[in-house]
Design a protein around this motif. Structure first.
Motif, PDB file in Angstrom:
ATOM      1  N   TRP A 148       0.835  -1.214   0.000  1.00  0.00           N
ATOM      2  CA  TRP A 148       0.000   0.000   0.000  1.00  0.00           C
ATOM      3  C   TRP A 148       0.863   1.255   0.000  1.00  0.00           C
ATOM      4  O   TRP A 148       0.607   2.214  -0.727  1.00  0.00           O
ATOM      5  CB  TRP A 148      -0.907   0.015   1.232  1.00  0.00           C
ATOM      6  CG  TRP A 148      -2.219  -0.649   1.000  1.00  0.00           C
ATOM      7  CD1 TRP A 148      -2.611  -1.859   1.475  1.00  0.00           C
ATOM      8  CD2 TRP A 148      -3.318  -0.143   0.234  1.00  0.00           C
ATOM      9  NE1 TRP A 148      -3.870  -2.141   1.044  1.00  0.00           N
ATOM     10  CE2 TRP A 148      -4.339  -1.102   0.291  1.00  0.00           C
ATOM     11  CE3 TRP A 148      -3.518   1.024  -0.498  1.00  0.00           C
ATOM     12  CZ2 TRP A 148      -5.539  -0.934  -0.358  1.00  0.00           C
ATOM     13  CZ3 TRP A 148      -4.733   1.197  -1.140  1.00  0.00           C
ATOM     14  CH2 TRP A 148      -5.722   0.223  -1.066  1.00  0.00           C
ATOM     15  N   THR A 189       2.416   1.780  -3.380  1.00  0.00           N
ATOM     16  CA  THR A 189       1.434   2.287  -4.346  1.00  0.00           C
ATOM     17  C   THR A 189       1.157   3.769  -4.117  1.00  0.00           C
ATOM     18  O   THR A 189       1.113   4.563  -5.077  1.00  0.00           O
ATOM     19  CB  THR A 189       0.130   1.491  -4.215  1.00  0.00           C
ATOM     20  OG1 THR A 189       0.436   0.116  -4.254  1.00  0.00           O
ATOM     21  CG2 THR A 189      -0.819   1.824  -5.335  1.00  0.00           C
ATOM     22  N   ASN A 190       1.001   4.147  -2.862  1.00  0.00           N
ATOM     23  CA  ASN A 190       0.699   5.555  -2.579  1.00  0.00           C
ATOM     24  C   ASN A 190       1.875   6.455  -2.918  1.00  0.00           C
ATOM     25  O   ASN A 190       1.688   7.560  -3.449  1.00  0.00           O
ATOM     26  CB  ASN A 190       0.312   5.717  -1.104  1.00  0.00           C
ATOM     27  CG  ASN A 190      -1.086   5.217  -0.845  1.00  0.00           C
ATOM     28  OD1 ASN A 190      -1.946   5.325  -1.707  1.00  0.00           O
ATOM     29  ND2 ASN A 190      -1.318   4.651   0.328  1.00  0.00           N
ATOM     30  N   LEU A 231       1.900   6.864  -6.608  1.00  0.00           N
ATOM     31  CA  LEU A 231       0.815   7.760  -7.036  1.00  0.00           C
ATOM     32  C   LEU A 231       1.211   9.220  -6.829  1.00  0.00           C
ATOM     33  O   LEU A 231       1.076  10.061  -7.732  1.00  0.00           O
ATOM     34  CB  LEU A 231      -0.446   7.424  -6.235  1.00  0.00           C
ATOM     35  CG  LEU A 231      -1.735   8.130  -6.619  1.00  0.00           C
ATOM     36  CD1 LEU A 231      -2.137   7.749  -8.028  1.00  0.00           C
ATOM     37  CD2 LEU A 231      -2.850   7.767  -5.659  1.00  0.00           C
ATOM     38  N   LEU A 247       3.070   2.323 -11.304  1.00  0.00           N
ATOM     39  CA  LEU A 247       1.878   2.444 -10.455  1.00  0.00           C
ATOM     40  C   LEU A 247       0.785   1.503 -10.933  1.00  0.00           C
ATOM     41  O   LEU A 247       0.125   0.831 -10.115  1.00  0.00           O
ATOM     42  CB  LEU A 247       1.386   3.887 -10.497  1.00  0.00           C
ATOM     43  CG  LEU A 247       0.091   4.187  -9.775  1.00  0.00           C
ATOM     44  CD1 LEU A 247       0.228   3.911  -8.301  1.00  0.00           C
ATOM     45  CD2 LEU A 247      -0.312   5.633  -9.989  1.00  0.00           C
TER      46      LEU A 247
END
Lengths: 179, 90
Positions: free
Chosen positions: A5, A8-9, A12, A45
């Protein structure tokens, strides 16, 4: 390994930051670098978020399977316990047949006993009868026959003769026993 | 949540790609024509996908609202990237 997580963040945020900095007024070379970084980060991503999706799906499926297994286990355990209890108490009687017959007989005797038909004299104990006799005698001296029959024996009105007979019975019994 | 991030990542990729193409068209006159070719080709592909929606939908195995949402998202991301580069990034 970092949390998926978190990765991914970060990707992003990095993608958005690189794209916005590429849109901002920078020299051409810096814009080119920002665009390439933004493209690389966005492709990363996409891949990372797809892995995250697969991981979440797998986790959910595993959880559902585990819950189902747990339910089945509980059901099996309950069934086994019920079978064990049935083996102990269900098919074979707990008592030997003669004891069982005796118990049944005594139970029948108990619930067939006609205790409701017994009169007061037989069901009340001797001390109660004695105190009743003494009270009736003292009341007879103090208040008279009518009061005793109506208020102590509760046999006034239409049952006067019955009340009188009952009173004489009590008195006779008391005198006979010498209370 | 992860699915939303995945779809958003695809959208962001489309925006960045369109923006990159628009920027490439802006830095050199020779690439300007290439940029228009790319945009026209993608617009034609989108129009073709819109016209042949039923057969393309069977090929992609998507439901009808999902398919139109996909087309709209692609068109919007290409437009957003190009227009943003044209207006503020050029």
């Amino acid at each position: 390994m970092a949390d998926r997580w978190l990765k991914t963040n970060c990707l992003l945020a990095g993608t958005a930051a690189f794209w916005l900095s590429a849109l901002s007024p920078l020299p051409k070379i810096a814009k080119g670098i920002c665009y390439s970084f933004a493209l690389v980060a966005s492709v990363q991503l996409v891949q990372e978020s797809r892995r995250l999706m697969v991981q979440e799906f797998r986790r959910t499926a595993l959880k559902v399977t585990n819950d189902h297994l747990e339910d089945v286990e509980i059901a099996l355990h309950t069934q086994q316990q019920a079978e064990a209890l049935y083996e102990i108490y269900g098919a074979t009687p707990t008592y030997p047949p003669e004891v069982r017959d005796e118990l049944t007989k005594s139970l029948e005797h108990l619930y067939r006993e006609e205790s409701a038909d017994y009169t007061d004299e037989t069901s009340t104990s001797t001390s109660q009868k004695k105190s009743l006799y003494l009270a009736v005698k003292s009341l007879l001296e103090a208040r008279g026959e009518t009061y005793v029959i109506e208020n102590v024996l509760r046999l006034g009105g239409g049952q006067w003769s019955k009340g009188k007979a009952r009173l004489y019975e009590i008195l006779e019994e008391g005198e006979r026993n010498g209370w | 949540m992860s699915k939303a991030i995945h779809l958003g990542a695809w959208f962001l990729t489309g925006c960045i790609a369109s923006s990159f193409v628009a920027w490439l068209g802006a830095i050199h006159p020779a690439l300007f024509r290439v940029m228009w070719v790319v945009y026209i080709v993608s617009a034609a592909a989108l129009a073709l996908a819109l016209l042949t929606d039923d057969s393309a939908r069977q090929f992609l195995k998507l439901s009808e609202p999902d398919y139109y949402a996909l087309l709209i998202a692609i068109a919007f991301s290409v437009l957003l990237g190009g227009v943003l580069t044209w207006l503020i990034g050029g």
